[in-house]
Motif scaffolding. Structure first.
Motif, PDB file in Angstrom:
ATOM      1  N   LEU A  33     -15.617 -69.495 112.620  1.00  0.00           N
ATOM      2  CA  LEU A  33     -15.625 -68.039 112.517  1.00  0.00           C
ATOM      3  C   LEU A  33     -15.233 -67.586 111.119  1.00  0.00           C
ATOM      4  O   LEU A  33     -15.836 -66.667 110.549  1.00  0.00           O
ATOM      5  N   SER A  34     -14.222 -68.241 110.550  1.00  0.00           N
ATOM      6  CA  SER A  34     -13.750 -67.885 109.215  1.00  0.00           C
ATOM      7  C   SER A  34     -14.822 -68.135 108.152  1.00  0.00           C
ATOM      8  O   SER A  34     -15.116 -67.258 107.331  1.00  0.00           O
ATOM      9  N   ALA A  35     -15.403 -69.335 108.169  1.00  0.00           N
ATOM     10  CA  ALA A  35     -16.432 -69.668 107.190  1.00  0.00           C
ATOM     11  C   ALA A  35     -17.667 -68.789 107.365  1.00  0.00           C
ATOM     12  O   ALA A  35     -18.299 -68.367 106.384  1.00  0.00           O
ATOM     13  N   SER A  36     -18.013 -68.483 108.618  1.00  0.00           N
ATOM     14  CA  SER A  36     -19.156 -67.612 108.882  1.00  0.00           C
ATOM     15  C   SER A  36     -18.923 -66.229 108.290  1.00  0.00           C
ATOM     16  O   SER A  36     -19.819 -65.632 107.673  1.00  0.00           O
ATOM     17  N   SER A  37     -17.713 -65.715 108.470  1.00  0.00           N
ATOM     18  CA  SER A  37     -17.376 -64.409 107.913  1.00  0.00           C
ATOM     19  C   SER A  37     -17.536 -64.396 106.391  1.00  0.00           C
ATOM     20  O   SER A  37     -18.165 -63.492 105.823  1.00  0.00           O
ATOM     21  N   ALA A  38     -16.978 -65.412 105.728  1.00  0.00           N
ATOM     22  CA  ALA A  38     -17.072 -65.483 104.271  1.00  0.00           C
ATOM     23  C   ALA A  38     -18.520 -65.576 103.813  1.00  0.00           C
ATOM     24  O   ALA A  38     -18.928 -64.930 102.844  1.00  0.00           O
ATOM     25  N   ASN A  39     -19.323 -66.364 104.512  1.00  0.00           N
ATOM     26  CA  ASN A  39     -20.719 -66.539 104.129  1.00  0.00           C
ATOM     27  C   ASN A  39     -21.537 -65.272 104.343  1.00  0.00           C
ATOM     28  O   ASN A  39     -22.400 -64.930 103.531  1.00  0.00           O
ATOM     29  N   VAL A  40     -21.298 -64.572 105.460  1.00  0.00           N
ATOM     30  CA  VAL A  40     -22.022 -63.333 105.721  1.00  0.00           C
ATOM     31  C   VAL A  40     -21.664 -62.276 104.674  1.00  0.00           C
ATOM     32  O   VAL A  40     -22.546 -61.583 104.139  1.00  0.00           O
ATOM     33  N   LEU A  41     -20.376 -62.161 104.370  1.00  0.00           N
ATOM     34  CA  LEU A  41     -19.954 -61.201 103.352  1.00  0.00           C
ATOM     35  C   LEU A  41     -20.532 -61.571 101.991  1.00  0.00           C
ATOM     36  O   LEU A  41     -20.886 -60.693 101.192  1.00  0.00           O
ATOM     37  N   ASN A  42     -20.643 -62.857 101.731  1.00  0.00           N
ATOM     38  CA  ASN A  42     -21.270 -63.328 100.498  1.00  0.00           C
ATOM     39  C   ASN A  42     -22.734 -62.873 100.413  1.00  0.00           C
ATOM     40  O   ASN A  42     -23.204 -62.386  99.384  1.00  0.00           O
TER      41      ASN A  42
ATOM     42  N   ARG B  13     -25.656 -52.684 106.330  1.00  0.00           N
ATOM     43  CA  ARG B  13     -24.560 -52.182 107.163  1.00  0.00           C
ATOM     44  C   ARG B  13     -24.280 -53.131 108.324  1.00  0.00           C
ATOM     45  O   ARG B  13     -23.127 -53.453 108.619  1.00  0.00           O
ATOM     46  N   ALA B  14     -25.348 -53.596 108.978  1.00  0.00           N
ATOM     47  CA  ALA B  14     -25.180 -54.509 110.104  1.00  0.00           C
ATOM     48  C   ALA B  14     -24.536 -55.812 109.659  1.00  0.00           C
ATOM     49  O   ALA B  14     -23.677 -56.367 110.353  1.00  0.00           O
ATOM     50  N   ALA B  15     -24.936 -56.317 108.487  1.00  0.00           N
ATOM     51  CA  ALA B  15     -24.361 -57.562 107.968  1.00  0.00           C
ATOM     52  C   ALA B  15     -22.887 -57.379 107.632  1.00  0.00           C
ATOM     53  O   ALA B  15     -22.058 -58.257 107.915  1.00  0.00           O
ATOM     54  N   LEU B  16     -22.538 -56.230 107.047  1.00  0.00           N
ATOM     55  CA  LEU B  16     -21.148 -55.967 106.692  1.00  0.00           C
ATOM     56  C   LEU B  16     -20.277 -55.905 107.944  1.00  0.00           C
ATOM     57  O   LEU B  16     -19.185 -56.497 107.988  1.00  0.00           O
TER      58      LEU B  16
END
Length: 343
Positions: A93-102, A129-132
């Motif tokens: 979940l953590s890595a996914s969050s960082a990658n999506v925000l990237n 917006r959806a990605a954020l």
């Protein structure tokens, strides 16, 4: 493309915009992302694929490879399988969050790079917006999951990794300096600390040695990839080291960091301490890593082109190297402590 020196002015490297950033792992940084869904796909399944591709599963896989073996080292044996699963879910979940925000922050330069031009935010399959919102929800979920089911030290480290990747690397470093991947790679080092803290709810010298191992490993892992996609980064105005310096200069730095990586891996032997299995694996796999790094440098000094130097050979081996070494980190304690006669 052998001996070329590119200056920022010539390539039009721009000052950072307010809309910045991209991948690291482990990695460190822009590593290999999952292939996004084709714009021609339709329906709910293609949307799911698009959201999954924003998470960059192949990068997450590499990060988790450096997480769970450390749990075996911290436990001096086999940790609770529930704890392992809970930690890996939280780490995902953590890595996914960082990658999506990237992906959200780097969508402007992704559109200018051939290898990233098909990402969902570039094609319009997913809105910014959806990605954020997706990235923020994943980040909050990772902190709560780890805090409530593992411990709050691991949750804090997870949050730090997200901030370092999405803010420090993407916004502060990536578009400003050729050393972006060096210091931005700190985010990709944190999973080893999370693996240790998940078991002990504390930190010690052993995980920090492995932290430094991943830190030194990241440049010789990522710079060969940057050599391969030099023109992509130049077109996007991103000052990766191979864009700014010629192949010889890049090769010298790769060799320097490769030596630092291998020597750091050996420091773990007295610090942990480790047994014969880890020692053999560290020496042999590290020796091959050094050989591949020196081979790249020799090719650069001979004036060979990127096609002849084959930088992706070192890139791919670096992934095998870190995977094999961390597997030894997990297996060695089982022999060294559970079967002392074999240690």
């Amino acid at each position: 493309m052998g001996h070329r020196t590119h200056g920022p002015g010539r390539l039009g490297v721009r000052a950072p915009s307010t809309d910045a950033r991209e991948d690291t792992v482990t990695s460190g940084a822009d590593q290999v992302a999952a292939t996004p869904a084709s714009p021609s796909d339709s329906g709910a399944w293609s949307t799911v694929r698009a959201y999954v591709s924003l998470c960059k599963p192949r990068i997450i896989e590499l990060l988790l490879i450096t997480t769970f073996p450390v749990m075996f080292l911290a436990e001096r044996g086999v940790p609770s399988w529930w704890l392992v699963v809970a930690t890996l879910i939280g780490g995902t979940l953590s890595a996914s969050s960082a990658n999506v925000l990237n992906c959200y922050l780097d969508r402007d330069i992704d559109a200018k790079m051939h290898r990233t031009s098909n990402r969902p935010l570039v094609t319009g399959q997913i809105s910014p917006r959806a990605a954020l919102v997706f990235g923020a929800v994943l980040g909050i979920a990772s902190v709560l999951w780890l805090g409530l089911l593992v411990n709050w030290l691991s949750a804090a480290l997870s949050f730090a990794a997200i901030v370092l990747y999405a803010w420090f690397y993407t916004i502060v470093l990536k578009r400003r300096t050729s050393q972006n991947i060096v210091w931005g790679g700190v985010a990709g080092c944190i999973p080893v600390l999370i693996g240790w803290s998940a078991v002990t709810n504390s930190l010690a010298w052993a995980p920090f040695v492995l932290f430094l191992f991943v830190f030194f490993w990241t440049p010789p892992h990522y710079w060969p990839l940057s050599m391969k996609f030099r023109d992509d980064y130049a077109n996007a105005g991103v000052p990766m080291l191979p864009v700014i310096e010629d192949n010889v200069a890049v090769g010298k730095k790769i060799v320097l960091y490769a030596w630092a990586t291998v020597l750091t891996s050996l420091v773990l032997i007295p610090v942990a301490p480790m047994g014969w299995l880890y020692t053999v694996v560290a020496v042999l796999s590290g020796g091959l890593f050094l050989m591949e790094s020196h081979t790249l440098l020799r090719g650069a000094r001979a004036g060979l082109s990127e096609a002849e130097i084959k930088p992706m050979r070192l890139f791919h081996y670096s992934i095998s190297y870190v995977s094999v070494l961390f597997m030894a980190v997990a297996v060695d304690p089982l022999l060294y402590w559970a079967l002392p006669g074999l240690g």
